[in-house]
Structure formats: structure tokens, C-alpha cells
Design a protein around this motif. Structure first.
Motif, PDB file in Angstrom:
ATOM      1  N   SER A 237       0.822  -1.215   0.000  1.00  0.00           N
ATOM      2  CA  SER A 237       0.000   0.000   0.000  1.00  0.00           C
ATOM      3  C   SER A 237       0.856   1.266   0.000  1.00  0.00           C
ATOM      4  O   SER A 237       0.379   2.340  -0.374  1.00  0.00           O
ATOM      5  CB  SER A 237      -0.926   0.005   1.219  1.00  0.00           C
ATOM      6  N   GLU A 238       2.113   1.172   0.432  1.00  0.00           N
ATOM      7  CA  GLU A 238       3.038   2.303   0.444  1.00  0.00           C
ATOM      8  C   GLU A 238       4.402   1.839  -0.065  1.00  0.00           C
ATOM      9  O   GLU A 238       4.721   0.646  -0.014  1.00  0.00           O
ATOM     10  CB  GLU A 238       3.190   2.887   1.848  1.00  0.00           C
ATOM     11  N   ASN A 239       5.196   2.790  -0.529  1.00  0.00           N
ATOM     12  CA  ASN A 239       6.539   2.500  -1.027  1.00  0.00           C
ATOM     13  C   ASN A 239       7.522   3.439  -0.326  1.00  0.00           C
ATOM     14  O   ASN A 239       7.333   4.666  -0.338  1.00  0.00           O
ATOM     15  CB  ASN A 239       6.623   2.711  -2.545  1.00  0.00           C
ATOM     16  N   TYR A 240       8.572   2.851   0.271  1.00  0.00           N
ATOM     17  CA  TYR A 240       9.521   3.662   1.030  1.00  0.00           C
ATOM     18  C   TYR A 240      10.945   3.429   0.534  1.00  0.00           C
ATOM     19  O   TYR A 240      11.313   2.316   0.158  1.00  0.00           O
ATOM     20  CB  TYR A 240       9.470   3.316   2.518  1.00  0.00           C
ATOM     21  N   ARG A 241      11.726   4.517   0.603  1.00  0.00           N
ATOM     22  CA  ARG A 241      13.167   4.398   0.407  1.00  0.00           C
ATOM     23  C   ARG A 241      13.822   5.001   1.644  1.00  0.00           C
ATOM     24  O   ARG A 241      13.566   6.157   2.000  1.00  0.00           O
ATOM     25  CB  ARG A 241      13.612   5.130  -0.858  1.00  0.00           C
ATOM     26  N   VAL A 242      14.673   4.176   2.285  1.00  0.00           N
ATOM     27  CA  VAL A 242      15.257   4.560   3.568  1.00  0.00           C
ATOM     28  C   VAL A 242      16.773   4.673   3.422  1.00  0.00           C
ATOM     29  O   VAL A 242      17.433   3.746   2.932  1.00  0.00           O
ATOM     30  CB  VAL A 242      14.913   3.527   4.659  1.00  0.00           C
ATOM     31  N   TYR A 243      17.314   5.800   3.891  1.00  0.00           N
ATOM     32  CA  TYR A 243      18.751   6.046   3.848  1.00  0.00           C
ATOM     33  C   TYR A 243      19.331   5.775   5.238  1.00  0.00           C
ATOM     34  O   TYR A 243      18.831   6.286   6.250  1.00  0.00           O
ATOM     35  CB  TYR A 243      19.031   7.490   3.408  1.00  0.00           C
ATOM     36  N   LEU A 244      20.403   4.980   5.261  1.00  0.00           N
ATOM     37  CA  LEU A 244      21.007   4.550   6.527  1.00  0.00           C
ATOM     38  C   LEU A 244      22.471   4.974   6.601  1.00  0.00           C
ATOM     39  O   LEU A 244      23.193   4.962   5.592  1.00  0.00           O
ATOM     40  CB  LEU A 244      20.914   3.028   6.667  1.00  0.00           C
ATOM     41  N   GLN A 245      22.906   5.310   7.822  1.00  0.00           N
ATOM     42  CA  GLN A 245      24.297   5.676   8.075  1.00  0.00           C
ATOM     43  C   GLN A 245      24.831   4.819   9.217  1.00  0.00           C
ATOM     44  O   GLN A 245      24.205   4.687  10.270  1.00  0.00           O
ATOM     45  CB  GLN A 245      24.390   7.157   8.459  1.00  0.00           C
ATOM     46  N   TRP A 246      26.011   4.211   9.024  1.00  0.00           N
ATOM     47  CA  TRP A 246      26.633   3.423  10.082  1.00  0.00           C
ATOM     48  C   TRP A 246      27.332   4.325  11.087  1.00  0.00           C
ATOM     49  O   TRP A 246      28.060   5.248  10.723  1.00  0.00           O
ATOM     50  CB  TRP A 246      27.648   2.443   9.481  1.00  0.00           C
ATOM     51  N   VAL A 247      27.106   4.048  12.376  1.00  0.00           N
ATOM     52  CA  VAL A 247      27.792   4.761  13.459  1.00  0.00           C
ATOM     53  C   VAL A 247      28.633   3.732  14.216  1.00  0.00           C
ATOM     54  O   VAL A 247      28.089   2.757  14.751  1.00  0.00           O
ATOM     55  CB  VAL A 247      26.796   5.443  14.420  1.00  0.00           C
ATOM     56  N   ASP A 248      29.948   3.955  14.236  1.00  0.00           N
ATOM     57  CA  ASP A 248      30.858   2.971  14.841  1.00  0.00           C
ATOM     58  C   ASP A 248      30.460   2.644  16.278  1.00  0.00           C
ATOM     59  O   ASP A 248      30.260   3.542  17.110  1.00  0.00           O
ATOM     60  CB  ASP A 248      32.296   3.505  14.826  1.00  0.00           C
TER      61      ASP A 248
END
Length: 229
Positions: A198-209
Motif C-alpha cells: 500500500s506504500e513505497n519507502y526508500r530509507v537512507y542509513l548511516q553506520w555509526v561505529d
């Protein structure tokens, strides 16, 4: 000198047949009495040994019965203890599972609090959302590696971060694409939908040490551009 009638005179000593008979009877009676006494003594000894044997056997049987009873009681106690331990372990596991589920639900809710949503002018993007309250979701990795292999620890932690940012549970999520971001070593981009699409998402992720993956932006797409066909 002639003796009285019935007596035999042998010089100075005389023997009476009646006296001799009495002596013989006395000897026989004495022997019979001794034999009877011996029989009684032997019988008493045999009877005593028999009683002691029966008593020993009875005592042994009683001891065995007590030992068997004690073994049975100990076995029942051990079984009861094992059952109680298993019950306690099960209750502990259920409690830990409930706590984990509650924690995950709280994480999903906290990921939506403070969300700033804006309309987008980008092609195929309806809205963009950021949240200053987003935090890294934690990690079990001691040696981080940006992995895109399904089932790895890093992959599963990426899904947790996506779930945290979108509010979708992992069980209700379809991952259409997981790819590297602008910095291939520390960034990732996931395109996901709920199972009903029903929805479409694009998620941006950043690694934190040392802290894990942190979402930085969620885009709501017009359509799923990673879906073939």
C-alpha cells in the motif's frame, strides 16, 4: 553263711536281684533323660537359628523396601524438581521474549515521534521525512562489515533500522532492494514496502561505529521503482 531268701551270698558281699534291677532302671532312666535333654537343646538351637534367619530375612526385606521407597521418593522429587526447573526456564524465556517484543514496539513508536515530513519536488518522491530523535539501533558486531547478504548480522541490523524509521514490522516488510549509499563502506539505501504494498519507502542509513545503523531520511515514493515489470 546263708543269706536271706532271694539273696546270693558271695563271701562278704551279697547282691539282691531287686537292688540290681533298681540300679539298671536308674541308669536307663538317666540315659533317657539325657537323650531328651539333648533333643531339647538341639531343637532349641535349630529353632533359634531359624528364627534368627527369618528375622534377618525380614529385616533385610524391610531395609530393601525402605531403600526402594526412598529411591522412589528421591526419583519423584528429582522429577518434580526437573519439571519445576523446566517450567521456570520456560517462564523466563517467555518473559524475555515479551520484554523483547515490547522493546521493539517501543522502538517503532519512538522512531515516529518528532518526525518532520515535507512535500518533495523530486521525481517519484511524494514526501521526505527526517527525525532529529533518531538514534542508532545498536549492534552486535565487533568487526563491522557493510554486508548485503541476507541473513547476516549486518543485514538483520539494517532491517531493524529500516523498521525503526518506517514503523513497519520486519515480519510485514518486503525488501525490494538493499544497495550501497554515497559512501559504500558506511552507507546503505533500502527500498521496501509493506506486504500489501500500500506504500513505497526508500530509507537512507548511516553506520555509526560501535552503535549500529541510524536512519537519516525516509522517502515516500509514488511507485516502487525497484519492482520489475
Amino acid at each position: 553263711m546263708a543269706g536271706r531268701k532271694g539273696e546270693v551270698d558271695y563271701g562278704f558281699i551279697s547282691f539282691s536281684p531287686t537292688s540290681k534291677k533298681r540300679k539298671t532302671n536308674f541308669v536307663l532312666n538317666s540315659l533317657i533323660a539325657i537323650v531328651i535333654i539333648l533333643i531339647l537343646v538341639v531343637s532349641a538351637s535349630i529353632f533359634g537359628l531359624t528364627n534368627r534367619g527369618d528375622n534377618n530375612q525380614a529385616a533385610s526385606e524391610s531395609t530393601n523396601e525402605e531403600a526402594n521407597t526412598n529411591d522412589q521418593v528421591e526419583s519423584e522429587q528429582d522429577t518434580s524438581s526437573d519439571e519445576n526447573t523446566e517450567t521456570e526456564d520456560t517462564e523466563t524465556e517467555d518473559s524475555e521474549l515479551e520484554e523483547q517484543q515490547e522493546k521493539e514496539e517501543v522502538d517503532l513508536e519512538s522512531g515516529q515521534e518528532g518526525m518532520v515530513v515535507e512535500e518533495s519536488t523530486e521525481n517519484n518522491v511524494k514526501t521526505t521525512a527526517q527525525n532529529p530523535n533518531w538514534q542508532p539501533v545498536g549492534t552486535e558486531q565487533s568487526n563491522f562489515s557493510n554486508s548485503f547478504d541476507q541473513g547476516t548480522v549486518d543485514w538483520n541490523e539494517k532491517l531493524k533500522a529500516v523498521s525503526y524509521a518506517t514503523g513497519l514490522s520486519i515480519d510485514d516488510m518486503i525488501v525490494w532492494r538493499m544497495e550501497r549509499g554515497g559512501d559504500p563502506a558506511t552507507q546503505a539505501v533500502a527500498t521496501v514496502t509493506p506486504k500489501d504494498q500500500s506504500e513505497n519507502y526508500r530509507v537512507y542509513l548511516q553506520w555509526v561505529d560501535g552503535q549500529g545503523w541510524k536512519p537519516t531520511e525516509v522517502q515516500t515514493l509514488v511507485k516502487n521503482d525497484k519492482k520489475s515489470g
